[in-house]
Design a protein around this motif. Structure first.
Motif, PDB file in Angstrom:
ATOM      1  N   LEU A  63       0.850  -1.246   0.048  1.00  0.00           N
ATOM      2  CA  LEU A  63      -0.140  -0.175   0.051  1.00  0.00           C
ATOM      3  C   LEU A  63       0.702   1.146   0.047  1.00  0.00           C
ATOM      4  O   LEU A  63       0.398   2.355  -0.199  1.00  0.00           O
ATOM      5  N   PHE A  64       2.116   1.165   0.351  1.00  0.00           N
ATOM      6  CA  PHE A  64       2.950   2.446   0.325  1.00  0.00           C
ATOM      7  C   PHE A  64       4.019   2.242  -0.694  1.00  0.00           C
ATOM      8  O   PHE A  64       4.153   3.360  -1.245  1.00  0.00           O
ATOM      9  N   LEU A  65       4.865   1.148  -0.600  1.00  0.00           N
ATOM     10  CA  LEU A  65       6.157   1.423  -1.223  1.00  0.00           C
ATOM     11  C   LEU A  65       6.215   0.445  -2.564  1.00  0.00           C
ATOM     12  O   LEU A  65       6.828   0.707  -3.742  1.00  0.00           O
ATOM     13  N   SER A  66       6.046  -0.891  -2.253  1.00  0.00           N
ATOM     14  CA  SER A  66       6.247  -1.832  -3.336  1.00  0.00           C
ATOM     15  C   SER A  66       5.627  -1.650  -4.609  1.00  0.00           C
ATOM     16  O   SER A  66       4.473  -1.145  -4.853  1.00  0.00           O
ATOM     17  N   PHE A  67       6.462  -2.221  -5.625  1.00  0.00           N
ATOM     18  CA  PHE A  67       5.726  -2.256  -7.111  1.00  0.00           C
ATOM     19  C   PHE A  67       4.716  -3.541  -7.152  1.00  0.00           C
ATOM     20  O   PHE A  67       4.228  -3.511  -8.115  1.00  0.00           O
ATOM     21  N   GLN A  68       4.609  -4.227  -5.999  1.00  0.00           N
ATOM     22  CA  GLN A  68       3.639  -5.251  -6.210  1.00  0.00           C
ATOM     23  C   GLN A  68       2.322  -4.535  -5.812  1.00  0.00           C
ATOM     24  O   GLN A  68       2.002  -3.703  -5.221  1.00  0.00           O
ATOM     25  N   LEU A  69       1.181  -5.276  -6.755  1.00  0.00           N
ATOM     26  CA  LEU A  69      -0.175  -4.741  -6.586  1.00  0.00           C
ATOM     27  C   LEU A  69      -0.891  -5.655  -5.778  1.00  0.00           C
ATOM     28  O   LEU A  69      -0.589  -6.848  -6.083  1.00  0.00           O
ATOM     29  N   THR A  70      -1.730  -5.398  -4.959  1.00  0.00           N
ATOM     30  CA  THR A  70      -2.587  -6.136  -4.309  1.00  0.00           C
ATOM     31  C   THR A  70      -3.299  -7.297  -5.203  1.00  0.00           C
ATOM     32  O   THR A  70      -3.499  -8.376  -4.909  1.00  0.00           O
ATOM     33  N   THR A  71      -3.498  -6.806  -6.411  1.00  0.00           N
ATOM     34  CA  THR A  71      -4.299  -7.689  -7.376  1.00  0.00           C
ATOM     35  C   THR A  71      -3.211  -8.639  -7.952  1.00  0.00           C
ATOM     36  O   THR A  71      -3.762  -9.564  -8.790  1.00  0.00           O
ATOM     37  N   ASN A  72      -1.995  -8.061  -8.094  1.00  0.00           N
ATOM     38  CA  ASN A  72      -0.913  -8.957  -8.692  1.00  0.00           C
ATOM     39  C   ASN A  72      -1.378  -9.141 -10.314  1.00  0.00           C
ATOM     40  O   ASN A  72      -1.549 -10.220 -10.894  1.00  0.00           O
ATOM     41  N   GLY A  75       9.116   1.613  -5.524  1.00  0.00           N
ATOM     42  CA  GLY A  75       8.455   2.750  -6.148  1.00  0.00           C
ATOM     43  C   GLY A  75       7.236   3.031  -5.495  1.00  0.00           C
ATOM     44  O   GLY A  75       6.758   2.199  -4.668  1.00  0.00           O
ATOM     45  N   ARG A  76       6.369   3.988  -5.743  1.00  0.00           N
ATOM     46  CA  ARG A  76       5.076   4.415  -5.630  1.00  0.00           C
ATOM     47  C   ARG A  76       4.266   4.108  -6.788  1.00  0.00           C
ATOM     48  O   ARG A  76       4.632   4.224  -7.713  1.00  0.00           O
ATOM     49  N   SER A  77       2.793   3.851  -6.370  1.00  0.00           N
ATOM     50  CA  SER A  77       2.095   3.614  -7.338  1.00  0.00           C
ATOM     51  C   SER A  77       1.061   4.847  -7.216  1.00  0.00           C
ATOM     52  O   SER A  77       0.671   5.348  -6.301  1.00  0.00           O
ATOM     53  N   PRO A  78       0.455   5.265  -8.581  1.00  0.00           N
ATOM     54  CA  PRO A  78       0.898   4.796 -10.012  1.00  0.00           C
ATOM     55  C   PRO A  78       2.511   5.012 -10.181  1.00  0.00           C
ATOM     56  O   PRO A  78       3.099   5.864  -9.633  1.00  0.00           O
ATOM     57  N   CYS A  79       3.037   4.260 -11.072  1.00  0.00           N
ATOM     58  CA  CYS A  79       4.508   4.162 -11.360  1.00  0.00           C
ATOM     59  C   CYS A  79       4.739   5.493 -12.000  1.00  0.00           C
ATOM     60  O   CYS A  79       4.279   6.071 -12.995  1.00  0.00           O
ATOM     61  N   ALA A  80       5.941   5.735 -11.704  1.00  0.00           N
ATOM     62  CA  ALA A  80       6.906   6.894 -12.411  1.00  0.00           C
ATOM     63  C   ALA A  80       5.966   8.265 -12.456  1.00  0.00           C
ATOM     64  O   ALA A  80       5.975   8.960 -13.395  1.00  0.00           O
ATOM     65  N   ASN A  81       5.114   8.502 -11.615  1.00  0.00           N
ATOM     66  CA  ASN A  81       3.861   9.436 -11.238  1.00  0.00           C
ATOM     67  C   ASN A  81       4.613  10.869 -10.565  1.00  0.00           C
ATOM     68  O   ASN A  81       4.281  10.906  -9.351  1.00  0.00           O
ATOM     69  N   ARG A  82       5.617  11.425 -11.075  1.00  0.00           N
ATOM     70  CA  ARG A  82       6.447  12.375 -10.434  1.00  0.00           C
ATOM     71  C   ARG A  82       6.815  11.832  -9.040  1.00  0.00           C
ATOM     72  O   ARG A  82       7.285  12.542  -8.291  1.00  0.00           O
ATOM     73  N   THR A  83       7.411  10.563  -9.126  1.00  0.00           N
ATOM     74  CA  THR A  83       8.223  10.208  -7.915  1.00  0.00           C
ATOM     75  C   THR A  83       9.217   9.192  -8.736  1.00  0.00           C
ATOM     76  O   THR A  83       9.001   8.500  -9.689  1.00  0.00           O
ATOM     77  N   PRO A  84      10.325   9.239  -8.016  1.00  0.00           N
ATOM     78  CA  PRO A  84      11.598   8.484  -8.552  1.00  0.00           C
ATOM     79  C   PRO A  84      11.655   7.183  -8.295  1.00  0.00           C
ATOM     80  O   PRO A  84      10.759   6.448  -7.408  1.00  0.00           O
ATOM     81  N   THR A  85      12.189   6.264  -9.019  1.00  0.00           N
ATOM     82  CA  THR A  85      12.452   4.731  -8.820  1.00  0.00           C
ATOM     83  C   THR A  85      13.669   4.683  -7.789  1.00  0.00           C
ATOM     84  O   THR A  85      14.561   5.321  -7.949  1.00  0.00           O
ATOM     85  N   VAL A  86      13.436   3.798  -6.790  1.00  0.00           N
ATOM     86  CA  VAL A  86      14.435   3.481  -5.882  1.00  0.00           C
ATOM     87  C   VAL A  86      15.218   2.161  -6.414  1.00  0.00           C
ATOM     88  O   VAL A  86      14.655   1.320  -6.635  1.00  0.00           O
ATOM     89  N   PHE A  87      16.613   2.201  -6.261  1.00  0.00           N
ATOM     90  CA  PHE A  87      17.521   1.230  -6.615  1.00  0.00           C
ATOM     91  C   PHE A  87      18.380   0.613  -5.235  1.00  0.00           C
ATOM     92  O   PHE A  87      18.783   1.606  -4.688  1.00  0.00           O
TER      93      PHE A  87
END
Length: 255
Positions: free
Chosen positions: A8-17, A220-232
């Motif tokens: 719900l906060f950080l991961s690229f995983q979606l609850t719906t997968n 990163g945050r969802s929706p992806c790349a929506n004015r927020t960076p990817t963390v590596f």
């Protein structure tokens, strides 16, 4: 899996997968076939739905990916269109898994995993290794890099490509990224992108700057790349550890 607590906060995983897949490239395009011969496509089987991750070959018998890409992994090298059995592809099984000993799946600290392959990859024009960054090497903000993967190409994560995608991406000042992610960003991480970057399915994919891999897609945050960076995960913080594992587990003799 522990990292799903971050959904719900950080991961690229979606609850719906969505579609059973994670990851994506936002703002990019299809690569020239086999122009990224170091990249690996990972099929991950877990207790839930199967999903995809990226990775990269660092030795004939070792692939690096993100530790949250855990499960039973099959590695495909030399791929472009993963929906086809291309003649260039080498599908390899994993012999051993080496997550970082201090990996924390709840907050994605030390999000790095080494995969020891059962068989050595056959190196050729379609399958090659990539150079790792030097130990503790910093990547200046503003550095132009390339991110490639088979992750989703839409910010909602619902459209995953068959063919490898890439996007040009710029390293972001760490302190500015810290303002966005607060305590979730540590000194072992780096950030890149803003309105382009990774998404569902790109986890574990390499960030390459001047022919050297500098980062591993972590979150990163969802929706992806929506004015927020990817963390590596910043590779240079783990270069010595990677070499130590490979040296201990080597069945290859070097002069």
């Amino acid at each position: 899996m522990p990292q799903q607590l971050l959904v719900l906060f950080l991961s690229f995983q979606l609850t719906t997968n969505v579609g059973g897949y994670w990851g994506k490239i936002i703002g990019g395009h299809e690569v020239k076939p086999h122009s990224k011969p170091y990249i690996a496509y990972l099929e991950v089987q877990d207790v839930g739905l199967p999903f995809r991750c990226g990775g990269f070959l660092v030795r004939e018998d070792f692939v690096v990916t993100a530790a949250h890409c855990n499960g039973h992994i099959t590695v495909t090298l030399g791929a472009h269109d993963i929906s086809k059995k291309e003649a260039t592809q080498q599908k390899l099984q994993v012999e051993s898994y080496y997550p970082h000993p201090e990996y924390n799946g709840f907050v994605l600290l030390n999000d790095i995993l080494l995969l020891k392959l059962r068989k050595r990859a056959v190196l050729n024009e379609n399958v090659t290794v990539i150079k790792l960054s030097k130990s503790n090497e910093d990547v200046p903000d503003g550095t132009k890099c390339v991110l490639a993967g088979w992750g989703s190409v839409t910010a909602n994560g619902r459209r995953v490509p068959k063919k490898l995608q890439e996007v040009n991406i710029t390293v972001l000042d760490w302190s500015k990224c810290k303002q966005i992610y607060n305590r979730h960003l540590t000194s072992d991480m780096m950030c890149a992108g803003y309105e382009e970057g990774a998404c569902i399915g790109d986890s574990g994919s390499p960030l390459v700057c001047q022919d050297t891999v500098q980062g591993i897609v972590s979150f990163g945050r969802s929706p992806c790349a929506n004015r927020t960076p990817t963390v590596f995960t910043q590779i240079s913080k783990y270069t010595n550890w990677i070499h130590e594992i490979m040296a201990k587990k080597s069945d290859i003799l070097y002069s």
